[in-house]
Design a protein around this motif. Sequence first.
Motif, mmCIF file in Angstrom:
data_model
loop_
_atom_site.group_PDB
_atom_site.id
_atom_site.type_symbol
_atom_site.label_atom_id
_atom_site.label_comp_id
_atom_site.label_asym_id
_atom_site.label_seq_id
_atom_site.Cartn_x
_atom_site.Cartn_y
_atom_site.Cartn_z
ATOM 1 N N GLN A 1 62.521 54.175 52.448
ATOM 2 C CA GLN A 1 62.703 55.430 51.718
ATOM 3 C C GLN A 1 61.915 56.562 52.377
ATOM 4 O O GLN A 1 62.394 57.705 52.440
ATOM 5 C CB GLN A 1 62.282 55.266 50.258
ATOM 6 N N CYS A 2 60.738 56.258 52.882
ATOM 7 C CA CYS A 2 59.946 57.273 53.592
ATOM 8 C C CYS A 2 60.664 57.738 54.856
ATOM 9 O O CYS A 2 60.437 58.866 55.325
ATOM 10 C CB CYS A 2 58.561 56.730 53.944
ATOM 11 N N ASP A 3 61.516 56.892 55.409
ATOM 12 C CA ASP A 3 62.306 57.255 56.588
ATOM 13 C C ASP A 3 63.584 58.004 56.225
ATOM 14 O O ASP A 3 64.387 58.338 57.100
ATOM 15 C CB ASP A 3 62.680 56.001 57.382
ATOM 16 N N GLY A 4 63.803 58.217 54.930
ATOM 17 C CA GLY A 4 64.952 58.991 54.493
ATOM 18 C C GLY A 4 66.199 58.194 54.173
ATOM 19 O O GLY A 4 67.269 58.773 53.963
ATOM 20 N N TYR A 5 66.078 56.866 54.103
ATOM 21 C CA TYR A 5 67.236 56.039 53.786
ATOM 22 C C TYR A 5 67.430 55.926 52.269
ATOM 23 O O TYR A 5 66.458 55.876 51.507
ATOM 24 C CB TYR A 5 67.085 54.634 54.357
ATOM 25 N N THR A 6 68.687 55.861 51.855
ATOM 26 C CA THR A 6 69.008 55.465 50.489
ATOM 27 C C THR A 6 69.015 53.945 50.448
ATOM 28 O O THR A 6 69.684 53.302 51.259
ATOM 29 C CB THR A 6 70.397 55.996 50.079
ATOM 30 N N VAL A 7 68.254 53.374 49.515
ATOM 31 C CA VAL A 7 68.065 51.926 49.475
ATOM 32 C C VAL A 7 68.373 51.404 48.078
ATOM 33 O O VAL A 7 67.967 51.993 47.073
ATOM 34 C CB VAL A 7 66.615 51.534 49.852
ATOM 35 N N THR B 1 73.566 53.599 53.991
ATOM 36 C CA THR B 1 72.883 53.078 52.803
ATOM 37 C C THR B 1 72.442 51.654 53.108
ATOM 38 O O THR B 1 73.197 50.864 53.681
ATOM 39 C CB THR B 1 73.824 53.084 51.594
ATOM 40 N N VAL C 1 61.240 48.562 50.861
ATOM 41 C CA VAL C 1 61.933 49.700 50.251
ATOM 42 C C VAL C 1 61.124 50.979 50.459
ATOM 43 O O VAL C 1 61.672 52.025 50.855
ATOM 44 C CB VAL C 1 62.184 49.460 48.750
ATOM 45 N N ARG C 2 59.823 50.926 50.198
ATOM 46 C CA ARG C 2 58.978 52.121 50.353
ATOM 47 C C ARG C 2 59.033 52.651 51.784
ATOM 48 O O ARG C 2 59.153 53.862 52.016
ATOM 49 C CB ARG C 2 57.537 51.799 49.971
#
Length: 264
Positions: free
Chosen positions: A61-67, A39, A57-58
């Motif tokens: 998030q596109c890389d699959g991380y929870t942010v 995370t 953040v965008r």
Amino acid sequence: MPTTRRTLIAGSAAVATGALLAAPGTAAAAAKPAPAKPTIVLVHGAFADASGWNDVVRILQCDGYTVFAPANPLRSVAGDSAYLASFLATISGPIVLAAHSYGGMVITNAATGNPNVRALVYVAAFAPDAGETLQGLQLRYPGSKLGEDALDFRPHGDSADGYVKPAFFRDVFAGDLPRATTDVMAATQRPGDVHTLLEPSGVPAWKTIPSWYLVARNDNLIPAAAQRFMAQRARARTTEVGASHVAMISQPRATADVVRHAAR
């Protein structure tokens, strides 16, 4: 072919297939669950809010991380650090903690003693040692344009909040962004309590947690020389970009790249 022979052949094939699937090094044996991505928690500094991280953040998030990009109270080093530490305590699993500017003071203290924090990322941020202050680090090297003449002080109770004057904001804070953008940023800035300037930092997390640092070469708030000093002292893996103090806004991809490297 006699039935008995067909049965023996079929049985031998089944045994051979089962042995192949169970053999070490085969695709079936190697198929293990991918480790969970950490995370990522992004912490803003003074004169700003969490929206400064929006583009980063965008990308993450596109890389699959929870942010998460929680609000930083900007009231005191100890209080802000305790608040962030309580936020981090609600997250299970590994954490990558990234910060901008004064947020670096906060993560340096909040991460200490938290075994889930696997990496620290400083983006044009303060990375203090024990006993050091914001003001001391900001003035350690020449070049900062955030002097008293650039600040408005607005009393509240027994303290005061510091704001960057609109006329100085773009030059001090975000010289590589359009003036129309920085005018809005100046109008919506979140002030820091003046007590944070001289409040000593505690035991630094970067002494035990691997660190990364993004140096903003054109920073007019924290001189690049001060950033390099802090990065080298923390043994941080360091990248430099030609950016103002708000590198995460003007160089979001470069910033996200550093965070991704830390997350791996």
